[in-house]
Design a protein around this motif. Structure first.
Motif, PDB file in Angstrom:
ATOM      1  N   ASN A  33      12.562  -4.538  10.749  1.00  0.00           N
ATOM      2  CA  ASN A  33      12.564  -3.548   9.663  1.00  0.00           C
ATOM      3  C   ASN A  33      11.239  -3.567   8.893  1.00  0.00           C
ATOM      4  O   ASN A  33      10.237  -4.118   9.355  1.00  0.00           O
ATOM      5  CB  ASN A  33      13.767  -3.764   8.752  1.00  0.00           C
ATOM      6  N   HIS A  34      11.237  -2.983   7.693  1.00  0.00           N
ATOM      7  CA  HIS A  34      10.047  -2.899   6.851  1.00  0.00           C
ATOM      8  C   HIS A  34       9.457  -4.283   6.590  1.00  0.00           C
ATOM      9  O   HIS A  34       8.248  -4.519   6.761  1.00  0.00           O
ATOM     10  CB  HIS A  34      10.446  -2.213   5.530  1.00  0.00           C
ATOM     11  N   THR A  35      10.314  -5.206   6.194  1.00  0.00           N
ATOM     12  CA  THR A  35       9.866  -6.574   5.926  1.00  0.00           C
ATOM     13  C   THR A  35       9.288  -7.214   7.182  1.00  0.00           C
ATOM     14  O   THR A  35       8.240  -7.880   7.142  1.00  0.00           O
ATOM     15  CB  THR A  35      11.025  -7.422   5.396  1.00  0.00           C
ATOM     16  N   SER A  36       9.952  -7.012   8.312  1.00  0.00           N
ATOM     17  CA  SER A  36       9.487  -7.601   9.579  1.00  0.00           C
ATOM     18  C   SER A  36       8.094  -7.102   9.942  1.00  0.00           C
ATOM     19  O   SER A  36       7.246  -7.877  10.407  1.00  0.00           O
ATOM     20  CB  SER A  36      10.463  -7.257  10.708  1.00  0.00           C
ATOM     21  N   HIS A  45       1.126   0.234   6.524  1.00  0.00           N
ATOM     22  CA  HIS A  45       0.599   1.434   7.174  1.00  0.00           C
ATOM     23  C   HIS A  45       1.504   1.867   8.335  1.00  0.00           C
ATOM     24  O   HIS A  45       1.845   3.058   8.470  1.00  0.00           O
ATOM     25  CB  HIS A  45      -0.826   1.160   7.669  1.00  0.00           C
ATOM     26  N   LEU A  46       1.893   0.904   9.159  1.00  0.00           N
ATOM     27  CA  LEU A  46       2.760   1.225  10.291  1.00  0.00           C
ATOM     28  C   LEU A  46       4.118   1.727   9.814  1.00  0.00           C
ATOM     29  O   LEU A  46       4.697   2.665  10.392  1.00  0.00           O
ATOM     30  CB  LEU A  46       2.929  -0.011  11.189  1.00  0.00           C
ATOM     31  N   TYR A  47       4.610   1.119   8.743  1.00  0.00           N
ATOM     32  CA  TYR A  47       5.904   1.543   8.218  1.00  0.00           C
ATOM     33  C   TYR A  47       5.849   2.991   7.746  1.00  0.00           C
ATOM     34  O   TYR A  47       6.762   3.785   8.026  1.00  0.00           O
ATOM     35  CB  TYR A  47       6.341   0.616   7.073  1.00  0.00           C
ATOM     36  N   GLN A  48       4.785   3.357   7.041  1.00  0.00           N
ATOM     37  CA  GLN A  48       4.667   4.731   6.553  1.00  0.00           C
ATOM     38  C   GLN A  48       4.571   5.721   7.722  1.00  0.00           C
ATOM     39  O   GLN A  48       5.062   6.848   7.639  1.00  0.00           O
ATOM     40  CB  GLN A  48       3.456   4.854   5.619  1.00  0.00           C
ATOM     41  N   PHE A  94      14.542  -0.662  12.688  1.00  0.00           N
ATOM     42  CA  PHE A  94      15.192  -0.021  11.548  1.00  0.00           C
ATOM     43  C   PHE A  94      14.129   0.412  10.549  1.00  0.00           C
ATOM     44  O   PHE A  94      13.395  -0.427  10.007  1.00  0.00           O
ATOM     45  CB  PHE A  94      16.197  -0.961  10.883  1.00  0.00           C
ATOM     46  N   VAL A  95      14.044   1.705  10.318  1.00  0.00           N
ATOM     47  CA  VAL A  95      13.041   2.239   9.387  1.00  0.00           C
ATOM     48  C   VAL A  95      13.650   2.198   7.991  1.00  0.00           C
ATOM     49  O   VAL A  95      14.237   3.164   7.506  1.00  0.00           O
ATOM     50  CB  VAL A  95      12.630   3.673   9.775  1.00  0.00           C
ATOM     51  N   GLY A  96      13.535   1.044   7.358  1.00  0.00           N
ATOM     52  CA  GLY A  96      14.120   0.864   6.031  1.00  0.00           C
ATOM     53  C   GLY A  96      14.033  -0.579   5.606  1.00  0.00           C
ATOM     54  O   GLY A  96      13.437  -1.423   6.294  1.00  0.00           O
ATOM     55  N   ASP A  97      14.649  -0.882   4.461  1.00  0.00           N
ATOM     56  CA  ASP A  97      14.587  -2.227   3.886  1.00  0.00           C
ATOM     57  C   ASP A  97      15.906  -2.985   3.981  1.00  0.00           C
ATOM     58  O   ASP A  97      15.956  -4.160   3.647  1.00  0.00           O
ATOM     59  CB  ASP A  97      14.162  -2.142   2.412  1.00  0.00           C
TER      60      ASP A  97
END
Length: 399
Positions: free
Chosen positions: A112-115, A127-130, A193-196
């Motif tokens: 996920n975002h944290t990962s 950057h990748l998350y966005q 997972f695209v999220g937190d």
């Protein structure tokens, strides 16, 4: 309910309206429903020396509640399943979280975002998350195949990282396969997972742990005046399949038979053994309050075990100064050796072998197969309960 070890001398099958083989989820649900809805007198035959099947839990020598056959995490989307089980237990809130130990860093899985920030650094990870948010939206599970389909080198880099560090080596350990034996279609379904939200089952509306443990829940489910449970009884010793009928203890049985065991074993594996993976589970009590931050840590790129479970992190039990953990070592199941078959190997030739066994019982009157082993499929706990509810609906409807 009565629980006896072994069958009593002079056991008379005709005194029962139904015989249930197995005291796990499938057997216990069916036994209770037939006793309540039909007024059937039910005999439950269990090969092991305890009820609750693979969900069996007990207090170890350190006084810690452990799951003998591996961690059982209750979660379901099925309201009927939840309502039924909730008759027999209250629930303690538990939201399961899993971390992957990747080269010594603990990262949430699903990835996920944290990962992302832990794997690629704060700036690049953000950057990748966005980019993921822009491409797919927030709070979405996106298979890595879809990342690759975008033809974006940076998204492909994320897909490659997840494949290599979260999926590939772990799958090789879990299933005993080499990389070329792993189905690319299965690989493509591995999600990001695209999220937190770092819960393992973020969408499941019902999840938790039974307040007094799983065994206590089963004890209540089977606690009915019309149910008798006999442990340490191998049904293969008293069941005989012949044509369209079943004999029990050498006598034709006219009631319902619900079988939750392995079909190949019922026939002495005479067409060949159905393949499974099994797991060697090694328990260890440590002189610390807590060993790891969550219930389960997967070792995806290192070690020869697949994961470590710490039970206190799941049950919420407070035992100062000590904790029990369990390591899992996956390997090939050896039939006929008294091992526990855990994971079906879902390959076409195995499914065909199962169907051949199933054909041999399909014409037997009032003989029903249900559950993980009898249906030769992988079920979560709620799936077994749902299947047992459906079967018992059918039997009750024909009563």
């Amino acid at each position: 309910m009565s629980i006896a070890k072994g069958l009593p001398e002079g056991f008379n099958p005709s005194a029962y309206d139904a015989i249930v083989v197995g005291a796990g989820y499938a057997g216990a649900v069916c036994a209770r429903r037939l006793a309540e809805a039909c007024g059937y007198k039910v005999a439950v035959l269990e090969r092991r020396d305890h009820i609750a099947g693979n969900a069996y839990d007990y207090y170890d020598e350190a006084g810690i509640l452990v799951h003998k056959y591996g961690p059982h995490i209750y979660h379901t989307y099925n309201e009927r399943v939840n309502q039924y089980l909730s008759r027999f237990t209250d629930w303690v809130d538990y939201q399961h979280k899993v971390l992957a130990n990747i080269h010594g860093t603990l990262m949430p899985v699903p990835f996920n975002h944290t990962s992302l920030k832990l794997a690629f650094g704060e700036e690049k990870g953000e950057h990748l998350y966005q980019k993921l948010v822009a491409a797919f939206g927030q709070d979405k599970k996106v298979p890595i195949m879809e990342l690759r389909a975008k033809n974006d080198p940076e998204l492909a880099e994320v897909a490659d990282y997840v494949y290599e560090n979260v999926f590939l080596h772990y799958t090789m350990k879990q299933w005993g396969k080499t990389p070329d034996q792993i189905d690319p279609a299965v690989m493509g379904r591995v999600p990001v997972f695209v999220g937190d939200d770092d819960r393992y089952f973020p969408q499941a509306p019902f999840q938790g742990m039974p307040k007094d443990g799983y065994t206590a829940m089963f004890d209540r489910m089977l606690n009915h005046d019309l149910i008798s449970v006999f442990t340490g009884v191998d049904a293969r010793d008293i069941l005989q399949m012949g044509g369209t009928s079943v004999k029990v203890c050498g006598q034709p049985f006219g009631g319902e038979v619900i079988y939750t065991g392995a079909l190949d074993e019922l026939f002495g594996m005479d067409l060949g053994a159905l393949p499974y993976r099994t797991v060697d589970m090694v328990f260890e009590t440590l002189p610390v309050d807590q060993f790891q931050p969550v219930g389960t840590v997967n070792y995806t790129v290192s070690e020869n075990f697949t994961r470590i479970t710490e039970f206190k992190n799941m049950t919420g039990q407070v035992v100062p100064g000590k904790t029990t953990i369990m390591r899992e070592y996956s390997r090939t199941y050896l039939p006929g050796m008294g091992e526990t078959p855990y994971y079906v190997i879902n390959e076409p030739q195995n499914i065909e072998l199962y169907r051949r066994y199933l054909e041999r019982v399909s014409g037997v009157l009032n003989f029903h197969v249900v559950g993980r082993l009898a249906e030769y499929r992988y079920y979560d706990m709620d799936g077994v309960v749902a299947s047992a509810l459906e079967l018992s609906d059918e039997i009750i409807g024909n009563h």
